[in-house]
Design an enzyme around this catalytic site. Structure first.
Site, mmCIF file in Angstrom:
data_model
loop_
_atom_site.group_PDB
_atom_site.id
_atom_site.type_symbol
_atom_site.label_atom_id
_atom_site.label_comp_id
_atom_site.label_asym_id
_atom_site.label_seq_id
_atom_site.Cartn_x
_atom_site.Cartn_y
_atom_site.Cartn_z
ATOM 1 N N ASP A 15 -34.950 19.228 30.003
ATOM 2 C CA ASP A 15 -35.079 19.650 28.622
ATOM 3 C C ASP A 15 -36.167 18.879 27.879
ATOM 4 O OD1 ASP A 15 -33.676 17.192 28.532
ATOM 5 O OD2 ASP A 15 -31.771 18.211 28.305
ATOM 6 N N ASN B 229 -19.516 15.921 24.053
ATOM 7 C CA ASN B 229 -18.854 17.226 23.918
ATOM 8 C C ASN B 229 -18.892 18.030 25.214
ATOM 9 O OD1 ASN B 229 -21.516 17.990 24.059
ATOM 10 N ND2 ASN B 229 -21.575 19.032 22.081
ATOM 11 N N HIS C 283 -21.636 18.628 27.079
ATOM 12 C CA HIS C 283 -22.861 19.377 27.377
ATOM 13 C C HIS C 283 -23.591 18.775 28.570
ATOM 14 C CE1 HIS C 283 -25.130 16.507 24.546
ATOM 15 N NE2 HIS C 283 -25.840 16.464 25.653
ATOM 16 N N GLU D 206 -25.091 23.396 25.190
ATOM 17 C CA GLU D 206 -24.021 22.992 24.296
ATOM 18 C C GLU D 206 -22.799 23.907 24.465
ATOM 19 O OE1 GLU D 206 -24.089 20.326 22.642
ATOM 20 O OE2 GLU D 206 -26.018 19.925 21.694
#
Length: 250
Positions: free
Chosen positions: A67, A136, A138, A143
């Protein structure tokens, strides 16, 4: 899935570096999928140390990063291209033209995502994909959501991700709100996946990813469907895992 529990971050980093170095030794011209963030920093430091001792060469390796922040140039100190140069690329013999990171300044995000997918396919896919995991759940910047995004795509970063990354910037306002990220398809098509997780703040998400339902609301949970995943985590990250069957302590 093979699970290695390490005493601390340093031991975790060394174990993860062992997995990557074995891949490079077995296939010197392999394609490595690489990750950024605090989790893999120690792993890269160990690889650089072994390279300095001539135990390892990256001369034939190609790399594709997961990313990049949308809107940051590769020379921006908080870009992921800059991160990779600082922590790995500038310290080993990998050829600059063989290191690939999404272009955060591309004029057309959709076109850049399509280009990156074609690039990965042109390389024959990823031999070993290194992943971290967010608080979370990811992976990359995939996400939590209602579905698994398959291809490289632009994503709105979750508030928890922005909060976790603000420590790298002068203020929270400077943290980019969007990123380009490799999708679930190319992650899951990697021949081998290496997941590194550190810290008690990720223990709850990791336990749910390992034992709960496979759901896009916890993206890391999909890794349970891959045939060859190695999880290397410290004791703190595995502290909420009730079922210890198969966990190897190193």
């Amino acid at each position: 899935m093979r699970i290695y529990e390490c005493a601390d971050y340093r031991a975790m980093s060394r174990q993860a570096a062992n997995v990557i170095s074995a891949q490079v030794i077995m296939k010197p011209d392999c394609v490595l999928g690489l990750a950024t963030g605090s989790s893999p920093v120690g792993t890269y430091e160990q690889l650089v140390e072994w390279y300095g001792k001539k135990d390892l060469s990256f001369a034939r390796v190609k790399s594709v990063n997961l990313d990049e922040y949308w809107g940051l140039s590769g020379t921006h100190p908080q870009s992921y291209r800059y991160f990779m140069q600082e922590h790995l690329f500038d310290h080993v013999d990998i050829l600059p033209e063989n290191t690939y990171v999404p272009n955060g300044l591309a004029e057309d995000a959709g076109a850049e995502c399509a280009r990156y997918d074609r690039l990965i396919e042109s390389l024959g896919g990823v031999d070993l994909q290194l992943l971290g995991m967010g608080r979370n759940g990811h992976i990359g910047f995939n996400e939590p959501g209602d579905c698994f995004e398959l291809g490289t795509h632009i994503i709105e970063l979750a508030p928890s991700t922005i909060d976790a990354n603000k420590r790298f910037f002068a203020s929270e306002d400077e943290v980019p709100r969007q990123a380009l990220t490799m999708g679930i398809r190319h992650i899951m098509q990697a021949k081998k996946i290496l997941l590194v997780v550190s810290g008690e703040d990720k223990a709850d998400a990791l336990a749910k990813a390992l034992t709960g339902p496979v759901t896009p609301k916890l993206p890391a949970s999909i890794l349970r469907l891959h045939p060859d995943v190695v999880l290397v985590a410290d004791k703190a990250a595995l502290s909420r895992l009730d079922n210890r069957e198969g966990v190897m302590t190193v």
